[in-house]
Scaffold this active site. Structure first.
Site, PDB file in Angstrom:
ATOM      1  N   SER A  63       0.802  -1.225   0.000  1.00 57.60           N
ATOM      2  CA  SER A  63       0.000   0.000   0.000  1.00 57.60           C
ATOM      3  C   SER A  63       0.833   1.272   0.000  1.00 57.60           C
ATOM      4  O   SER A  63       0.304   2.349  -0.267  1.00 57.60           O
ATOM      5  CB  SER A  63      -0.942   0.010   1.215  1.00 57.60           C
ATOM      6  OG  SER A  63      -0.213   0.131   2.420  1.00 57.60           O
ATOM      7  N   LYS A 133       0.849   4.747   6.827  1.00 61.77           N
ATOM      8  CA  LYS A 133       0.322   5.571   5.727  1.00 61.77           C
ATOM      9  C   LYS A 133       0.997   6.938   5.779  1.00 61.77           C
ATOM     10  O   LYS A 133       1.730   7.262   6.701  1.00 61.77           O
ATOM     11  CB  LYS A 133      -1.198   5.757   5.865  1.00 61.77           C
ATOM     12  CG  LYS A 133      -2.018   4.483   5.973  1.00 61.77           C
ATOM     13  CD  LYS A 133      -2.063   3.699   4.686  1.00 61.77           C
ATOM     14  CE  LYS A 133      -2.889   2.428   4.847  1.00 61.77           C
ATOM     15  NZ  LYS A 133      -2.782   1.557   3.650  1.00 61.77           N
TER      16      LYS A 133
END
Length: 285
Positions: A63, A133
């Site tokens: 990701s 993230k």
């Protein structure tokens, strides 16, 4: 007769009376006897470092490509949050699952050696459900991204060179505009079309945002493998002028700064008027 002072004299060779022969040099302790102590000290230091300073985390997914690859080991700064530092736009952060983000994800098993290394911070724990993230917006910001367009924060377009090649900014999941609550952050993965980030959890409490209290720390470097060694800096686009939102505190502070000179000027004017009035003949009569 030699004088005696009642003190302790020294015999021949510097030995004290009653000691007999000179003391033998102290025999150094065996390395094998000191080894457990050294290991104990090393473990205590490792635990302290893991708890308060730096911890290693493994990247389990794609990701955050191309910034981070699956299997990379990153070092996370856990010290600055202890001094009140909050996540900043552009930083790559590790945070605990806010609730529901990792539902259904399997927990990998670890053997005894891996569990021990996880305990002292040399390996990530499989039991801790953490995510990594990039911070896109912070409390007070308004963030949005329409299909075919770029991500915008407080109306400013972000230039995102870190996005995975071939990906769009948000075509798979457009959003906003969204006002990020104070004390929370909006996060997105660099591999936009392979990241279940804030966009995909807007139905959960927090509206897809993550509480600052859930943030473990900032990932500041790739430590392993060595051929991937790199610093995780903040991209220049997050330093552009006017990006910061003008929150309620900022106008209040600006108003206060502007009001102080005005109040002082009016006060000085009244004092001068009073002095003139007191010196006039009409006032004296």
């Amino acid at each position: 007769m030699p004088a005696q002072d009642g003190g302790r004299g020294e015999g021949p060779g510097g030995a004290e009376p009653g000691d007999g022969e000179s003391r033998a040099p102290r025999k150094p302790r065996s390395f094998w006897k000191e080894l457990p102590l050294l290991i104990g000290i090393a473990l205590v230091l490792a635990l302290l470092i893991k708890t308060f300073l730096v911890q290693a985390f493994s990247i389990p997914s794609d990701s955050m490509q191309d910034t981070l690859q699956r299997g990379d080991r990153v070092l996370v700064d856990k010290l600055t949050p202890w001094f009140g530092a909050e996540p900043q736009r552009g930083e790559v952060v590790v945070f605990h699952d806010p609730g529901g983000w990792l539902d259904g994800e399997p927990t990998p098993s670890q053997n005894a050696a891996q569990k021990f290394l996880s305990f002292i911070g040399l390996m990530p724990s499989a039991e801790e459900k953490d995510l990594i993230k990039r911070v896109i917006a912070v409390g007070g910001d308004t963030v949005e991204c329409q299909k075919g367009g770029p991500v915008k924060v407080n109306g400013k377009t972000l230039t995102e060179p870190y996005i995975y090649p071939g990906n769009t900014a948000c075509d798979d999941k457009p959003f906003g505009p969204i006002k990020v609550p104070q004390g929370r952050i909006w996060v997105m993965g660099d591999h936009r079309q392979d990241s279940l980030d804030s966009r995909w959890h807007q139905e959960l409490p927090g509206g897809g945002t993550v509480s600052n209290d859930e943030v473990v720390g900032r990932a500041f470097t790739i430590a392993w493998p060595l051929n991937r060694l790199d610093w995780l800096g903040v991209p220049d686009t997050f330093d552009q002028p006017g990006l910061s939102a003008m929150g309620t505190a900022a106008p209040a502070a600006a108003g206060l700064v502007g009001a102080v000179p005005m109040v002082l000027w009016r006060r000085r004017r009244k004092l001068l008027q009073a002095q003139v009035k007191a010196q006039s003949p009409v006032a004296k009569g």
